[in-house]
Design a protein around this motif. Sequence first.
Motif, mmCIF file in Angstrom:
data_model
loop_
_atom_site.group_PDB
_atom_site.id
_atom_site.type_symbol
_atom_site.label_atom_id
_atom_site.label_comp_id
_atom_site.label_asym_id
_atom_site.label_seq_id
_atom_site.Cartn_x
_atom_site.Cartn_y
_atom_site.Cartn_z
ATOM 1 N N ALA A 1 0.837 -1.205 0.000
ATOM 2 C CA ALA A 1 0.000 0.000 0.000
ATOM 3 C C ALA A 1 0.872 1.255 0.000
ATOM 4 C CB ALA A 1 -0.925 -0.003 1.218
ATOM 5 N N ARG A 2 1.979 1.221 0.734
ATOM 6 C CA ARG A 2 2.892 2.368 0.751
ATOM 7 C C ARG A 2 3.517 2.571 -0.627
ATOM 8 N NH1 ARG A 2 5.060 -0.067 6.356
ATOM 9 N NH2 ARG A 2 3.611 1.009 7.762
ATOM 10 N N ARG A 3 3.867 1.461 -1.269
ATOM 11 C CA ARG A 3 4.413 1.547 -2.614
ATOM 12 C C ARG A 3 3.391 2.154 -3.573
ATOM 13 N NH1 ARG A 3 9.116 1.717 -5.137
ATOM 14 N NH2 ARG A 3 8.129 3.760 -4.970
ATOM 15 N N GLY A 4 2.121 1.817 -3.379
ATOM 16 C CA GLY A 4 1.071 2.358 -4.223
ATOM 17 C C GLY A 4 0.903 3.856 -4.077
ATOM 18 N N MET A 5 1.125 4.374 -2.854
ATOM 19 C CA MET A 5 0.975 5.806 -2.621
ATOM 20 C C MET A 5 2.180 6.576 -3.145
ATOM 21 S SD MET A 5 0.444 7.926 0.954
ATOM 22 C CE MET A 5 -1.343 7.659 0.986
ATOM 23 N N ILE A 6 3.366 5.957 -3.111
ATOM 24 C CA ILE A 6 4.596 6.639 -3.515
ATOM 25 C C ILE A 6 5.129 5.982 -4.783
ATOM 26 C CG2 ILE A 6 6.937 7.278 -2.816
ATOM 27 C CD1 ILE A 6 5.961 7.232 0.074
#
Length: 345
Positions: free
Chosen positions: A271-276
């Motif tokens: 999910a963090r990768r998806g945001m950044i």
Amino acid sequence: MGNAVCYNGKGGYMISLNDYLFSGDTVLKILLQYSADLKDEAIKNHNTIDMAHSNFLIQIIEILEHTEFLTSQSQRINEFYMYMADKYQYLAFTFKGRIKSLIRAEEKFNGYILEYIHNYYKMNGRYPNEAEIKNNLNCFRDLIAYRIVISLPQCHVSEKENREEQELKLLYEIANVIPEFLEERGFTAVLAGLSDENSSELLTEDNQLYYRDYVHTPRPSGYRSLHITFYDNFARCYTELQLRTKDMDDLAEIGRANHLGYEKLQEENRARRGMIPEGECKIFDEAYERLVMLQELDLVSINVNMFKAYNNQLINDGCGLFRGRQILPFEHLSRFQDDRVGKAI
């Protein structure tokens, strides 16, 4: 953008732990080489995060190279074991100590970077600079950890009592003694920095400030345990102490808390990768890539001295690569002091 870590996604070669896991070297030699190479790259590229990473690895090297302080530390921890053996003769319990494995330590370091950058970006709408990231990489206080696991035999519980309730009372009773006991032996308890609303009333008011009470407030995975951190003034290092009942330990080690916790962490990182998006923040990209490479590592294929894996479940780790190195195995078996059930309580 000054000292900001954002970049255009065209960075050079990135050093990772995976590069060193196929040479047949010992864990210590791997650590020495990996740390030295990270330092060289950090100096060449003026990268303070890689320098902090190298210094983090040096902490592990110091523990593995200079183990004499562990003798002193374990002897002082053993004094509490002897206290419990005398006071709780009817109680079964184990004391275990471990040095965090190299792979878990590397995962945790990179995981902290991802978490901090993600939360910072979510709150501020921009990426932190290197100085801000580095300042938040000083939170590793569990490279050395001890665990006390207790079990109250049913034969010592009367028909009117509930075994789980009695175990909880004993767990918190023991927890309330530990801070003062160990401070008299050169340890200093570290404030947990959490609200006392998350703590059980069975902890004294002063001790609520020191414990992270995951027994009273379990993690989403169901994980339950009491955690407290100490600074060892003799060894000049931090160490963590965990307290659990046997049921809690089973859930954490071989139950759903172990599996679900790992799966949840992977989901959070995705999910963090998806945001950044890739290419916007170099430090995030490198930490994410290092973490994913370790999580996808085929343990059967690696070649590290004193490590063998038939698959990712059947593992014999004699060097602390994947599983923590055990440094303190003590076990106390319940003593039958009287035929009358529950008299000891």
